[in-house]
Design a protein around this motif. Structure first.
Motif, mmCIF file in Angstrom:
data_model
loop_
_atom_site.group_PDB
_atom_site.id
_atom_site.type_symbol
_atom_site.label_atom_id
_atom_site.label_comp_id
_atom_site.label_asym_id
_atom_site.label_seq_id
_atom_site.Cartn_x
_atom_site.Cartn_y
_atom_site.Cartn_z
ATOM 1 N N GLY A 102 1.398 18.740 61.693
ATOM 2 C CA GLY A 102 1.653 19.264 60.347
ATOM 3 C C GLY A 102 2.160 20.696 60.403
ATOM 4 O O GLY A 102 2.159 21.328 61.466
ATOM 5 N N GLY A 103 2.569 21.206 59.245
ATOM 6 C CA GLY A 103 3.139 22.554 59.180
ATOM 7 C C GLY A 103 2.176 23.614 59.671
ATOM 8 O O GLY A 103 2.559 24.558 60.365
ATOM 9 N N ALA A 104 0.891 23.473 59.325
ATOM 10 C CA ALA A 104 -0.075 24.490 59.728
ATOM 11 C C ALA A 104 -0.217 24.497 61.248
ATOM 12 O O ALA A 104 -0.547 25.522 61.842
ATOM 13 C CB ALA A 104 -1.420 24.221 59.081
ATOM 14 N N ALA A 105 0.047 23.342 61.854
ATOM 15 C CA ALA A 105 -0.027 23.276 63.312
ATOM 16 C C ALA A 105 1.267 23.787 63.950
ATOM 17 O O ALA A 105 1.377 23.841 65.169
ATOM 18 C CB ALA A 105 -0.304 21.844 63.759
ATOM 19 N N LEU A 106 2.241 24.110 63.114
ATOM 20 C CA LEU A 106 3.510 24.613 63.648
ATOM 21 C C LEU A 106 3.836 25.934 62.952
ATOM 22 O O LEU A 106 4.932 26.139 62.457
ATOM 23 C CB LEU A 106 4.628 23.588 63.385
ATOM 24 C CG LEU A 106 4.430 22.218 64.029
ATOM 25 C CD1 LEU A 106 5.507 21.257 63.555
ATOM 26 C CD2 LEU A 106 4.475 22.310 65.542
ATOM 27 N N ALA B 176 7.795 20.569 58.667
ATOM 28 C CA ALA B 176 8.448 21.881 58.729
ATOM 29 C C ALA B 176 7.392 22.914 59.112
ATOM 30 O O ALA B 176 6.197 22.690 58.906
ATOM 31 C CB ALA B 176 9.041 22.222 57.375
ATOM 32 N N MET B 177 7.836 24.050 59.674
ATOM 33 C CA MET B 177 6.878 25.111 59.982
ATOM 34 C C MET B 177 6.156 25.523 58.709
ATOM 35 O O MET B 177 6.713 25.408 57.610
ATOM 36 C CB MET B 177 7.607 26.327 60.571
ATOM 37 C CG MET B 177 8.151 26.080 61.948
ATOM 38 S SD MET B 177 9.150 27.485 62.488
ATOM 39 C CE MET B 177 7.893 28.542 63.179
ATOM 40 N N HIS B 178 4.939 26.037 58.893
ATOM 41 C CA HIS B 178 4.101 26.356 57.745
ATOM 42 C C HIS B 178 4.832 27.234 56.709
ATOM 43 O O HIS B 178 5.407 28.260 57.062
ATOM 44 C CB HIS B 178 2.843 27.075 58.226
ATOM 45 C CG HIS B 178 1.926 27.442 57.115
ATOM 46 N ND1 HIS B 178 1.270 26.498 56.366
ATOM 47 C CD2 HIS B 178 1.593 28.631 56.587
ATOM 48 C CE1 HIS B 178 0.563 27.092 55.441
ATOM 49 N NE2 HIS B 178 0.752 28.391 55.557
ATOM 50 N N GLY B 179 4.826 26.793 55.471
ATOM 51 C CA GLY B 179 5.403 27.598 54.377
ATOM 52 C C GLY B 179 6.900 27.405 54.198
ATOM 53 O O GLY B 179 7.469 27.874 53.202
ATOM 54 N N VAL B 180 7.560 26.679 55.125
ATOM 55 C CA VAL B 180 9.026 26.587 55.053
ATOM 56 C C VAL B 180 9.465 25.709 53.872
ATOM 57 O O VAL B 180 10.415 26.046 53.154
ATOM 58 C CB VAL B 180 9.592 26.073 56.396
ATOM 59 C CG1 VAL B 180 11.037 25.660 56.259
ATOM 60 C CG2 VAL B 180 9.432 27.158 57.456
ATOM 61 N N THR B 181 8.764 24.602 53.646
ATOM 62 C CA THR B 181 9.156 23.723 52.535
ATOM 63 C C THR B 181 9.077 24.506 51.219
ATOM 64 O O THR B 181 9.997 24.457 50.389
ATOM 65 C CB THR B 181 8.246 22.480 52.492
ATOM 66 O OG1 THR B 181 8.336 21.850 53.764
ATOM 67 C CG2 THR B 181 8.672 21.502 51.421
ATOM 68 N N ASP B 182 7.978 25.241 51.038
ATOM 69 C CA ASP B 182 7.838 26.024 49.803
ATOM 70 C C ASP B 182 8.946 27.070 49.705
ATOM 71 O O ASP B 182 9.502 27.297 48.626
ATOM 72 C CB ASP B 182 6.474 26.727 49.770
ATOM 73 C CG ASP B 182 5.366 25.753 49.412
ATOM 74 O OD1 ASP B 182 5.673 24.740 48.759
ATOM 75 O OD2 ASP B 182 4.209 25.993 49.807
ATOM 76 N N ALA B 183 9.255 27.693 50.843
ATOM 77 C CA ALA B 183 10.277 28.748 50.812
ATOM 78 C C ALA B 183 11.648 28.143 50.485
ATOM 79 O O ALA B 183 12.440 28.751 49.744
ATOM 80 C CB ALA B 183 10.309 29.476 52.149
#
Ligand SMILES: NC(=O)C1=CN([C@@H]2O[C@H](COP(=O)(O)OP(=O)(O)OC[C@H]3O[C@@H](n4cnc5c(N)ncnc54)[C@H](O)[C@@H]3O)[C@@H](O)[C@H]2O)C=CC1
Ligand SMILES: N[C@@H](CC=O)C(=O)O
Length: 912
Positions: free
Chosen positions: A32-36, A66-73
Motif C-alpha cells: 500500500g501507499g503507506a508502505a511506499l 501510489a506512494m503515500h499521499g500521491v493519489t490525493d496530491a
C-alpha cells in the motif's frame, strides 16, 4: 503496453491454475501507499519480496499502490487545474516530480541513477502536465479523466519497485495493468472481469513468472472494455486520455486478489502499515489486539464498517459463489485457493492476520459450545447522518422503501445503514454526513404527494452520528450478544439512536452521537473481552519510536543521549527500548521508519547547529510540521512518542499527534500553560491537553517543564499518590534568573552575565521570556494546577526585569542595548546587599494562588546559597509541615533538560 514482453507463441497448459503444474503456485504481494512512503520504504518492500521468494523458482507478482499521499496530491492538482489555479496545479506537480526524482535516485542505490527510470518519470510528468492543461481548458473533471490522472501514481511507484528489485539482484519487469486487469469499465469504481483478466494473465504474466521474473503491476487501475473505451472520455476531454478506470480508493487490494484468483496463487500478502486486522482502531481503543484469523465475510464486514485496512470489495474475487464458480471454470478461471494474509510492513516476520476463505461448516443439529469470541472486532463509521422518514400513513403501503432508496440512488447518495420498525411507521437511513444537504430535498421530492396528503409527516435529518458495529460470525445463534453490546453502551452512558442487525447475524450496528463513538467502541471492546483475542498476550512490541518536534539545543542533546542509550543496550546485548525515527523543525523533517542511524543523527545535529534547516539536509523533506506529522504517522511505527522540544504554542500539533495515536513528552511549557486556556477555561488548560490525550488512551509526561531534569513533577505525583496533600510550594524555578542573580551578587555586569547564560543554553530562545518572568509564570501555572489551583496564566502577577521600552524590540536590538541595564541592576543588588540580603526570583504556588516575582532573601536563607543554574523547590505538605521537603539542583541547560525528557520517554516506552 507491456514493454519488452515477448508474446508467447502458443497457449500454455494452465488448467486448473494458470501456472504449469510443475512449478509452485505463485505468490502475490501488495504494498500500500503507506508502505511506499519514500525510497527507504520502497527498498524495504523489495527486500520483503526477495526474502519471501525464498528461491528463484517461486513465481511472484507484486502489486503496488501510489506512494503515500500521491493519489490525493494528483486529485488536488486536477481540481486546481479545473478551477483555473494553473500555478497551484503546476506547483503540486513539481512537488510530486521532485519526490519521485529523489526516490528514483535513492532506490537505484550505489549503482547511481537509472536512466530509463528518469525517462519514464520525465514522460509521465509530461503526460500529466498535458492532462492538467486539458482539464484547465475543459473547466471540468470527468471521472474518466480523473482516473487517467490518478493511474500515473501507481505506474510511477511500480517503476520504482522494479528499480529497487533490480538493485538487489531480483529480476523484475514492469507490466502495464491494462495488459492484465480487464474491467467492467465503470469510472472511479470499476470491478475486474475475471474471465477476461484470466485470459490476459495467461498471455502476459504466465510466461514472465514461468521464467522466474517478478512481475510488478500498478494496482488500483484497469483497462476499459473495448466497446466502452470509445465512449470513455467525453469528446471534448483532453487529448491523450488513456482508456483506464480505477477500482475505487484502496483498490490495489482488489488488483492483488484478482491476480491471485486468476493466477491460482497460493498466498496473497497485503503489506500494510498496521500489524494486521485489529479488534478495534488502536487510536481509539489502546487495548486493540491483532486478530490472528478471521473469516473473509467478517473481514469484509469490518472493511465496510470503517476499518480501512482492507478494500471493501477486495475479497470478492476469492469468494465467488458456486454458480459463478462454474461459469468461471468454463472460462478458465481457476477455483479460489489463495490464503490472504494482512501483514505488517514494518515487521515482516510478524504473522499478521490470516483471512480464511473456506466456509465454516457446522454439522446439522450440532450443539457445539459457543465460540470463545463470538464477536471478533468493534468498528465505527463516523461522519454519518441519520435520516428518518416517518408517518402513520406508511404502514402497509408497498414500495415506500423502494422509492426512498430510488430517490437516494438518483441523488448519488450511498446508504450505509437501514432500520425499519415493524410498525412500518418510520424508516431510518444512515448516509454520509456530506450528503446531508442533498438527502432531504431528494426525499421530499420523491414523497411530495404523500407529504401533501399527510401520510408522511416528516423527514428528519440528525447530523454528526456514527455507526458502531460489533462483528463476528460466531454471534449467529448465540443468545445474549445484543444484550451484552447494548448493556455495555448503557453502562458507558451512550445513548443509542438507532439499531440494525442483518439476518446473517454477522454484525450488530448501533447509531450513536458522533461524540460518543469513542466511548462506545471502548465499552464494546471491553464487554466482549477483545483484549484477550489471540491469547490476550500483551501486545507491547519491543520498543517505542520517538519523533522530535524541534531540533534545537535540547532536541539535539536529546538525540545524542538517545544514541548513547542505544549503544549501552547494544553493549549489554539487549534491545534498546527507544529508537529515534524522525526529527522535525519548523520548515521540514528527516524521517526513517527503521530509525535514524547514530552517524546520520550526528551529522544532522552538526548541520543544524550551524544554522541549516533540516529540509536542506540529505534525506530532508520540506514542509510544515503538520505535514511532517501526517507523513510520519502514515508509517507503521511502534508505540510512537512525540517529544515537543520547541518553544512555541504547539497545541494544534500535539492534538494532531494524539489523534495519530502518539504519546507525548514535553519540555515545552507553552501548550500546558497557555495553549488550552481558551478551549477549556473551566477546567484549566493543562487538564485540556492531558484529558484529550487520556480520552484517546494516550499519555502526556512533562517533567522537564519545571526544574528541567529535577524530579519536581514526579515528587508532586508521588506525594499525592501516597495520600499526602500539598499545601504550598515555594521555589526558585529559573536557571537563567538564578544564574543571573548569583553572578550579579559576585559583581558581574548584567549584560555580561546574561550573554553567558545564553551561550550556555540556559535561556529560552528569546531571553526576555526568562527576564520578563513569563517563563517562571508558566512553570508556576503548571505546578499550581497539579496541586489543584484553577487559574490561568493571566491570573499570575508577574514582575519583569525588562523595562517596557525594551520589551517589544526585535531580539538583536534588545541585545544591543543590554549594557543600559548594567548600572540600574548593580545599584539594586548593592542596595539589597546593604540590607544583608540577596535578590532571587521566586514562585509561590498553592491550591489557592500562583505568584512570581523578585524577592530579597536573607543571606542565611537556603535560597541565598543557590549558585549556577540551581533551582530549589520547598514543598510544604500535610506530612512535611514542620520540616518541608526540599529539592535542589541544576535546573536549566540542554544536558539536564534532555535527561529529564529522556526519563519521561523511557517511562512511556516501558509503561505502556
Ligand atoms: N534550555 C533549557 O534549559 C530548558 C528548555 N526547556 C524548554 O525546551 C524547549 C526547547 O528549548 P531549546 O532547545 O533551548 O530551544 P531552541 O530554540 O534551541 O530550539 C527550539 C527548536 O524548535 C524549532 N521549532 C520551533 N517551532 C517549531 C514547530 N512548530 N515545529 C517544529 N520545530 C519548531 C526551532 O526551529 C528550534 O530549532 C523550550 O520550550 C524550552 O522552554 C525546558 C527546560 C529547560
Ligand atoms: N530558560 C529556562 C530553562 C528551563 O526551563 C530557565 O532558565 O530556567
Amino acid at each position: 503496453m507491456t514493454r519488452g514482453l515477448p508474446t508467447p507463441g502458443g497457449r500454455v497448459a494452465f488448467a486448473p491454475a494458470l501456472m504449469p503444474s510443475a512449478r509452485p503456485a505463485p505468490l502475490v504481494h501488495k504494498f500500500g501507499g503507506a508502505a511506499l512512503a519514500d525510497a527507504d520504504a520502497v527498498r524495504h518492500a523489495a527486500s520483503i519480496v526477495a526474502m519471501l521468494r525464498t528461491d528463484d523458482a517461486l513465481p511472484t507478482a507484486v502489486v503496488v499502490s501510489a506512494m503515500h499521499g500521491v493519489t490525493d496530491a494528483l486529485l488536488d492538482a486536477s481540481h486546481r487545474a479545473t478551477h483555473g489555479d494553473a500555478t497551484g496545479a503546476r506547483h503540486a506537480l513539481d512537488a510530486l516530480r521532485r519526490r519521485h526524482d529523489e526516490a528514483a535516485r535513492r532506490v537505484a542505490g550505489d549503482g547511481g541513477g537509472d536512466e530509463s527510470l528518469s525517462a519514464v518519470i520525465d514522460a509521465t510528468f509530461g503526460e500529466l502536465a498535458g492532462l492538467l492543461d486539458g482539464l484547465a481548458a475543459l473547466g471540468d473533471l470527468p471521472p474518466s479523466v480523473a482516473d487517467a490522472v490518478l493511474a500515473r501514481g501507481e505506474r510511477l511507484s511500480a517503476r520504482l519497485a522494479v528499480a529497487a528489485l533490480a538493485a538487489i539482484g531480483v529480476p523484475a519487469q514492469y507490466v502495464d495493468e491494462c495488459d492484465v486487469i480487464q474491467t467492467d469499465g465503470r469510472p472511479g469504481n470499476a470491478f475486474p472481469d475475471l474471465p477476461r483478466t484470466a485470459a490476459a494473465a495467461r498471455r502476459v504474466l504466465a510466461p514472465l513468472l514461468a521464467r522466474g521474473t517478478v512481475a510488478v503491476i500498478p494496482g488500483f487501475v484497469g483497462a476499459v472494455p473495448a466497446r466502452t473505451a470509445a465512449h470513455a472520455a467525453p469528446s471534448d476531454a483532453p487529448r491523450r486520455v488513456a482508456p483506464v478506470v480505477t477500482l475505487g480508493r484502496g483498490g490495489s487490494d482488489l488488483t492483488a486478489t484478482t491476480l491471485a484468483r486468476v493466477l491460482g496463487a497460493r498466498d496473497v500478502f497485503l503489506w500494510k502499515d498496521v500489524r494486521g486486522l485489529l479488534t478495534a482502531d488502536p487510536r481509539v481503543v489502546p487495548d486493540a489486539r491483532v486478530i490472528p484469523a478471521l473469516h473473509a465475510r467478517e473481514a469484509s464486514e469490518l472493511a465496510y464498517h470503517g476499518a480501512k485496512v482492507l478494500h471493501p470489495r477486495a475479497l470478492v474475487p476469492l469468494l465467488a459463489r458456486s454458480a459463478q464458480r462454474d461459469a468461471h471454470r468454463e472460462a478458465g478461471v481457476p477455483a479460489p485457493r489463495a490464503r490472504v494474509t494482512v501483514r505488517p510492513f514494518a515487521d515482516p516476520t510478524a504473522p499478521g492476520t490470516t483471512i480464511v476463505l473456506a466456509e465454516e461448516r457446522r454439522a446439522p443439529g450440532a450443539t457445539s459450545s459457543p465460540p470463545r469470541h463470538p464477536v471478533k472486532a468493534v468498528s465505527a463509521l463516523g461522519g454519518q447522518a441519520l435520516v428518518t422518514v416517518r408517518g402513520t400513513g406508511m404502514a402497509g403501503v408497498p414500495g415506500i422503501a423502494a422509492r426512498a432508496f430510488g430517490a437516494l440512488e438518483r441523488a448519488g447518495i450511498s446508504v450505509a445503514l437501514i432500520s425499519q420498525a415493524s410498525s412500518e411507521q418510520s424508516i431510518c437511513i444512515g448516509v454520509p454526513q456530506s450528503a446531508t444537504a442533498a438527502v432531504e430535498p431528494a426525499l421530499r421530492e420523491a414523497f411530495a404527494a404523500e407529504i401533501a396528503r399527510g401520510e408522511i409527516e416528516g423527514i428528519d435529518v440528525e447530523p454528526d452520528v456514527a455507526t458502531v458495529a460489533v462483528v463476528g460470525s460466531g454471534m449467529a445463534g448465540v443468545p445474549g450478544i445484543a444484550a451484552r453490546f447494548f448493556g455495555a453502551l448503557a453502562d458507558a452512558q451512550v445513548n443509542v439512536v438507532a439499531i440494525a442487525q442483518g439476518s446473517s447475524e454477522l454484525n450488530i450496528s448501533a447509531v450513536v452521537a458522533g461524540k460518543d463513538a469513542a466511548a462506545a467502541q471502548r465499552a464494546a471492546h471491553a464487554a466482549f473481552r477483545l483484549d484477550r483475542v489471540g491469547g490476550g498476550a500483551a501486545r507491547a512490541p519491543q520498543h517505542a519510536d520517538v519523533v522530535l518536534l524541534g531540533f534545537g539545543k535540547v532536541g539535539r542533546e536529546l538525540a545524542r543521549q538517545i544514541t548513547q542509550r542505544q549503544s549501552a543496550s547494544r553493549a549489554d546485548g539487549t534491545q534498546s527500548p527507544v529508537s529515534l525515527v524522525g526529527v522535525v523543525d519548523s520548515r521540514g523533517w528527516v524521517f526513517d521508519a527503521a530509525g535514524l542511524a547514530p552517524r546520520r543523527l550526528a551529522s544532522l545535529s552538526k548541520a543544524k547547529a550551524e544554522g541549516r534547516a533540516l529540509a536542506e539536509l540529505p534525506g530532508g523533506a520540506e514542509g510544515a510540521p503538520d505535514a511532517a506529522l501526517a507523513h510520519i504517522a502514515a508509517h507503521a511505527l511502534s508505540r510512537p512518542i512525540l517529544v515537543d522540544v520547541t518553544a512555541g504554542d504547539t497545541s494544534a500539533l500535539l492534538d494532531a499527534a494524539v489523534h495519530h495515536g502518539m504519546d507525548l513528552v514535553l519540555a515545552n511549557k507553552k501548550p500546558l500553560a497557555e495553549g488550552r486556556v481558551t478551549v477549556d477555561a473551566a477546567t484549566a488548560s493543562a487538564a485540556g491537553l492531558v484529558a484529550t490525550a487520556a480520552a484517546r488512551g494516550r499519555r502526556v509526561l512533562h517533567e522537564a517543564t519545571v526544574g528541567a531534569g529535577l524530579p519536581v513533577i514526579d515528587t508532586v505525583r508521588k506525594l499525592q499518590e501516597s495520600g499526602d496533600r500539598i499545601l504550598h510550594i515555594q521555589g526558585c524555578p529559573s536557571g537563567t534568573l538564578g544564574f543571573l542573580f548569583a553572578e550579579l551578587g559576585r559583581g558581574r555586569a548584567f549584560s555580561d552575565a546574561l550573554r553567558d547564560a545564553m551561550a550556555r543554553g540556559y535561556t529560552e530562545p528569546d531571553p526576555r521570556e526568562d527576564l520578563s518572568g513569563q517563563d517562571v509564570a508558566r512553570k508556576a501555572v503548571i505546578l499550581a494546577r497539579l496541586v489543584g489551583w484553577k487559574g490561568t496564566l493571566d491570573d499570575v502577577a508577574v514582575e519583569s526585569l525588562v523595562p517596557p521600552a525594551l520589551a517589544a524590540l526585535p531580539l538583536q536590538e534588545f541585545l544591543a542595548q543590554l549594557e543600559s541595564l548594567d548600572a540600574p541592576w548593580a545599584a539594586r543588588v548593592a542596595a539589597a546587599a546593604a540590607r544583608g540580603a540577596v535578590l532571587r526570583y521566586r514562585a509561590d504556588v498553592s491550591p489557592k494562588e500562583a505568584r512570581v516575582g523578585i524577592v530579597e532573601v536573607d543571606r542565611a536563607s537556603p535560597f541565598a546559597s543557590l549558585s549556577g543554574t540551581d533551582n530549589q523547590f520547598v514543598f510544604t505538605t500535610r506530612r512535611y509541615k514542620e520540616r518541608p521537603l526540599v529539592i535542589t539542583g541544576p535546573g536549566a541547560g540542554p544536558e539536564v533538560t534532555a535527561a529529564g525528557v529522556l526519563n519521561d520517554v523511557l517511562a512511556l516506552a516501558g509503561a505502556r
